[in-house]
Scaffold this motif. Structure first.
Motif, PDB file in Angstrom:
ATOM      1  N   ASP A   1     102.104 113.705  64.139  1.00 33.32           N
ATOM      2  CA  ASP A   1     102.367 112.286  64.522  1.00 33.32           C
ATOM      3  C   ASP A   1     101.006 112.029  65.506  1.00 33.32           C
TER       4      ASP A   1
ATOM      5  N   ASP B   1     106.475 110.357  63.510  1.00 28.08           N
ATOM      6  CA  ASP B   1     107.686 110.088  64.575  1.00 28.08           C
ATOM      7  C   ASP B   1     107.051 109.101  65.487  1.00 28.08           C
TER       8      ASP B   1
ATOM      9  N   TYR C   1     110.396 112.631  59.045  1.00 28.56           N
ATOM     10  CA  TYR C   1     109.201 112.483  59.439  1.00 28.56           C
ATOM     11  C   TYR C   1     108.288 113.526  58.628  1.00 28.56           C
TER      12      TYR C   1
END
Length: 340
Positions: free
Chosen positions: A82, A117, A265
């Motif tokens: 992320d 995410d 994700y």
């Protein structure tokens, strides 16, 4: 609906709007997530009526993602990671991601964007917390008058480690000197089953232990704090010990968490922006990554090569406080026969 060139085909479903990209042989390069690859939702950002958008593509297990600009993390492959794409002092964002499957996506949106995410990191009180004695409700926070963790001033219960920005930077107990003292937090965390990602943001001297293992040992200057990312596998009903030691010297610290990781994700390419009128991106394919980069340069323009005289040593420092200080630096370089 099908759009084709000599080497690339885009197929758009008239029923669902799903998009797939294929090479000249008909093999799939990149496919939008079935049944939910696009999201557009009304939103209000800073008083403006706008839309949040998200685009998700499916990603096979052997796919790797590179690019996104210049970041301070020690990641090469961003698959399953992320990344918050916003420009700050030590980060240069380029919203272009390339795949080892020989394609790239240039995300055409200049608002805050998230790769992976899009959920926010949360404070430690999102876990069940226990202090050093095992009592529920928070961690044990010990404040010391010195930087050696020896002259204890006070001990109290705290549910957050949060001195990460100017709004919360100075919320210390009375009598603690942030320029001379030190702090230790200790206790246990309890969460759900799965993998959590911890974000340990700090400056000056800071260390983090999980289950007795030192996982972060960091020093950074106070004007350029940054985060270390740590993965933590947890099992519901079981506790993980945590300890943080920090010598503030009027610096910054914050420990936040996100999780458990969502399978979606880990198996996709996701880009999400907070301000948009529409989803807008460029898909670039090639026989190899060099051709993909060439396609990116065709879109953005070529960066000229710097002249030879600019390729030497660059002198840089935080600031010069007087003209004489600046001139002394130049004199020293000339004395040592180092060109500037």
């Amino acid at each position: 609906v099908t759009l084709s060139t000599a080497s690339l085909t885009a197929k758009i479903s008239a029923q669902t709007g799903e998009i797939g990209f294929y090479d000249a042989t008909g093999s799939a390069l990149c496919l939008e997530k079935k049944g939910g690859g696009k999201m557009t939702a009304p939103a209000e950002v800073m008083g403006e009526q706008t839309y949040n958008i998200q685009q998700i593509f499916e990603s096979p297990a052997d796919e790797a993602f590179y690019g996104l600009g210049q970041h301070q993390y020690d990641w090469m492959n961003y698959k399953g990671k992320d990344v918050d794409l916003y420009q700050i002092n030590c980060v240069a964002v380029v919203p272009f991601v390339v795949s080892n499957k020989n394609y790239g996506i240039l995300w055409d949106n200049n608002s805050r964007t998230k790769f992976g995410d899009p959920a926010e990191y949360e404070q430690l009180d999102s876990f069940k917390l226990y202090d050093a004695s095992g009592a529920a409700g928070g961690l044990t926070a010990e404040y010391f008058a010195d930087a050696a963790f020896s002259e204890r001033l006070l001990t109290r219960n705290e549910s957050r480690i949060s001195h990460a920005n100017l709004e919360e930077w100075d919320n210390y107990p009375a009598g603690f000197d942030k320029n001379r003292g030190s702090i230790r937090w200790s206790g246990e965390l309890e969460g759900e089953s799965g993998v959590y990602n911890l974000r340990f943001y700090s400056s000056n001297y800071a260390r983090l232990w999980l289950d007795g293992e030192l996982v972060v040992d960091s020093w950074r200057v106070n004007w350029m704090p940054w985060a270390r990312m740590v993965s933590l596998k947890m099992k519901a009903g079981e506790r993980v010990s945590v300890k943080v030691e920090w010598i503030p010297n009027a610096g910054y610290i914050g420990l936040t968490a996100k999780g458990p990781e969502k399978e979606l994700y880990q198996k996709s390419l996701s880009l999400c922006s907070e301000v948009a009128d529409q989803i807008d991106y460029y898909f670039i394919a090639g026989e190899n990554l060099d051709e993909v980069i060439a396609g990116y340069r065709h879109l953005t323009g070529k960066a000229p090569m710097m002249p030879k005289w600019a390729m030497g040593f660059w002198q840089s420092r935080q600031r010069y406080q007087t003209q004489e200080e600046l001139l002394n630096v130049v004199r020293e370089f000339r004395q040592r026969q180092i060109p500037l």
